[in-house]
Write an enzyme that holds these catalytic residues in place. Structure first.
Site, mmCIF file in Angstrom:
data_model
loop_
_atom_site.group_PDB
_atom_site.id
_atom_site.type_symbol
_atom_site.label_atom_id
_atom_site.label_comp_id
_atom_site.label_asym_id
_atom_site.label_seq_id
_atom_site.Cartn_x
_atom_site.Cartn_y
_atom_site.Cartn_z
ATOM 1 N N PHE A 79 54.801 -23.318 -45.921
ATOM 2 C CA PHE A 79 53.471 -23.712 -45.493
ATOM 3 C C PHE A 79 53.609 -25.107 -44.887
ATOM 4 O O PHE A 79 54.278 -25.973 -45.461
ATOM 5 C CB PHE A 79 52.499 -23.715 -46.681
ATOM 6 N N ASP B 179 56.822 -25.210 -55.049
ATOM 7 C CA ASP B 179 55.414 -25.103 -54.673
ATOM 8 C C ASP B 179 54.918 -23.734 -55.146
ATOM 9 O O ASP B 179 55.395 -22.697 -54.667
ATOM 10 C CB ASP B 179 55.276 -25.245 -53.151
ATOM 11 N N TYR C 249 42.884 -23.312 -56.180
ATOM 12 C CA TYR C 249 41.736 -22.617 -55.572
ATOM 13 C C TYR C 249 42.084 -21.234 -55.043
ATOM 14 O O TYR C 249 41.241 -20.598 -54.425
ATOM 15 C CB TYR C 249 41.089 -23.468 -54.475
ATOM 16 N N LYS C 250 43.297 -20.776 -55.281
ATOM 17 C CA LYS C 250 43.669 -19.423 -54.864
ATOM 18 C C LYS C 250 43.532 -18.503 -56.087
ATOM 19 O O LYS C 250 42.417 -18.175 -56.489
ATOM 20 C CB LYS C 250 45.073 -19.440 -54.272
ATOM 21 N N ARG D 264 46.483 -10.786 -43.487
ATOM 22 C CA ARG D 264 46.850 -11.003 -44.896
ATOM 23 C C ARG D 264 45.802 -10.377 -45.811
ATOM 24 O O ARG D 264 44.593 -10.575 -45.623
ATOM 25 C CB ARG D 264 46.935 -12.498 -45.218
#
Lengths: 407, 407
Positions: A139, A208, A233-234, A382
């Site tokens: 990312f 990560d 927040y995922k 996705r």
């Protein structure tokens, strides 16, 4: 969405819908969906970007604003436990990433925590080593922050394919930064083996966990990871821009030397002395005053995990993504989409990424039909599967809707 | 609290209460108190630590949680304006610090912004200069972060008394970090003169506005400040740990080189390219995903400033602190407290700090009697005056309560 459209045989759809109903009926986690507030009629497969709203957050936030802030005012730093929230929520989150208490502290963004971790890792690394290995498909923010950390600590960033990262680890490797799950492809990397390889090479690992924590077992302590960061927040459903976290393995805490030594990380912050003396434990990963509204929303959100095992979540996640792929194969004309997510369970995170032409437009069409996933440039659809609130009927409907679009 | 206690003459109290009532009646800002939710019976003089709750925040936060997050989910990044919040709220805040639009970005903590500003300043400074001057009496986190920034950029921290900082600025001075108002004493430093002196010496200025923004005019553009940071939870009433802000003067933006180049500060963040290219404008001060709950609470809180001039706030602040000092002189037996806040208006912020014996216990007693200030080690009582919601009767009652404690 009617079943009688001409593009999908009715018996195929009937069979898969029936299978989905059976799978949902047998799903021991199905009732967890009640712990979330989801809009009616929507299949939400973007929990790998922004998790859904846990049911208790609205009441918690209202109380934090009206009573804790509005009535108790400054006293809430003690009386409402504001000051100790970063460590308390860190300990609440720790079991989800396989960490014993006292090693996880919540606060700041993932990027900021990554900077702390990478500079801290460079300072923990054996002197004289010069290479910072970074996942070449990372990312983007990880790569940007790694460049900055390298520039400021005298290291050189070396991009590596995580599949071959072990071979790149040598006696000149100071730090290794890897993603547990690739954000674009959904590929799961081998954290135990790569961490062991880094340790064997004498390098410090920074993982990560943004796309794995809350979706599958991580085992930070078990695999002797050195440092890790992640967002909340995922799959952890902490809310938009909820505070991230930093894991500092207990054995490194005494030597962890943060580049952001704010007063919240001081051994005695209210003494307000001019010299910095780092607090013991993960507290030294704190920087400034924590953002209490976002932080206490996250604390409430983590209640959705009460009594839930990450292993059960992982089993359901694999079953969901298997079933989704089966439905896609049945519903979508051959050659229109190609999965870039590995088929092997041990290489798959909790999302399915499908490569297709006109991916941006296809996702727009899916969303307009109530199936929310997302698009990543240039050509990837996705679909994230959060086992706490996504069921098999959702997977079937998503694939069927995709089939209709290509029908 | 009765008026007939023996320790304070009844006519003194009657006179000052009558004066307070007249001053409140003549106060053009008095009605702004309705814009806040304050507990009954409390005199709140700790807005210099945590501002009171603005009336609209509870509804805003409820909407952000239930509708924007819960219903719109991922779409809110566009549809609810989440993605652009850091710049939008920065522009909303900018007039309060005298900045034209496009120079203030909101997010992260003050400490993190200070790190960006100091490293950015070091990189803007003329090559070869080695000294980073830092206010010797600074709020501790500024000193800690300055040491880290200096260590990572090759500078050396030199502590200076802000009253004599101009004399210390020389051809070897790269960066000057000063507080506009000293957190402990309430002393206001001469931002225009010190900024001009730094400019004359060829140094870059970084101002910490935590204890001045929202209490008095700052004039960042007018005085050609280079960089500034501040929190939003004191006189700006943004809530506990609300996001801080970073000011990057327009003339420096193209060369501002952040040590925290997160993906939110990228010129094209969703292209997700491996190389970092900084966004134009203050956006390059952004780092990671913004903490939306805390941030939109701040945005709502700033509505309390609609139609309010900072100049009017400053005039009332000085009148309030003058009157408080007058009441303290009348009510508190001579020699029991000593103001460490300058008497001269041009050297006074919006708080009064009184030195006394047993300050911690005295503040505890004040709080138990409904007068909330705070204590700073070792011997200071702090009373912050927020003109938006504090009136003259509050000042009189606070001083009278202090008088009773010493009576």
């Amino acid at each position: 969405m009617s079943d009688d459209s001409k593009d999908i045989p009715a018996d195929t759809a009937a069979d898969l819908r029936s299978r989905a109903a059976e799978l949902d009926a047998a799903d021991g986690l199905a009732k967890l969906r009640e712990r979330f507030t989801l809009p009616d009629g929507v299949v939400y497969l973007d929990g790998n970007s922004l998790g859904a709203l846990p049911a208790g957050v609205a009441d918690t936030t209202a109380d934090v604003v009206a009573r804790q802030w509005g009535e108790l005012l400054i006293r809430s730093w003690d009386e409402s436990g504001w000051w100790t929230a970063p460590e308390r929520i860190g300990d609440k989150l720790a079991p989800l990433v396989g960490a014993a208490p006292g090693q996880v502290v919540v606060g700041d963004s993932t990027s900021v925590n990554l900077f702390k971790a990478l500079v801290g890792a460079a300072r923990l690394a054996a002197p004289g080593r010069t290479r910072l290995l970074v996942d070449a498909a990372t990312f983007p923010t990880d790569g940007y922050i790694a460049e900055s950390a390298a520039r400021m600590t005298g290291l050189t960033v070396v991009p590596v394919d995580p599949s071959h990262a072990a071979e790149a680890m040598d006696a000149d490797t100071a730090v290794v930064l890897l993603n547990h799950v690739d954000y674009r492809s959904g590929r799961l990397h081998d954290l135990p083996a790569l961490t062991a390889a880094a340790r064997a090479a004498g390098a410090i690992t920074v993982w990560d966990l943004c796309h794995s924590a809350g979706a599958l077992p991580v085992g930070l302590d078990e695999h002797a990871v050195d440092l890790a960061v992640g967002c909340t927040y995922k799959y952890l459903n902490g809310g938009p821009g909820a505070p991230a976290y930093l894991y500092i393995a207990a054995r490194h805490q005494a030597d962890f030397d943060s580049p952001l030594p704010g007063w919240n990380g001081h051994a005695d912050p209210f003494a307000m002395t001019p010299g910095f003396e780092a607090a013991q434990g993960a507290t030294r990963g704190r920087v400034g005053t924590p953002d209490i509204l976002s932080m206490l929303a996250l604390e409430s959100a983590l209640d959705a995990w009460d009594g839930v095992s990450v292993e059960a979540v992982r089993a359901k996640s694999l079953a969901l993504t298997d079933f989704f792929l089966e439905c896609v194969a049945a519903y979508v004309p051959q050659g229109r989409v190609e999965s870039v997510t590995p088929d092997e369970h041990e290489r798959r995170g909790s999302q399915i990424s499908l490569r297709t032409e006109n991916a941006r437009e296809v996702m727009g069409e899916l969303i307009s039909r109530g199936v929310i996933g997302d698009f990543r440039a240039p050509d990837v659809l996705r679909f994230g599967f959060t086992p706490l609130y996504v069921g098999f009927a959702d997977a079937e409907r998503a694939a069927r809707t995709l089939g209709h679009i290509f029908g």
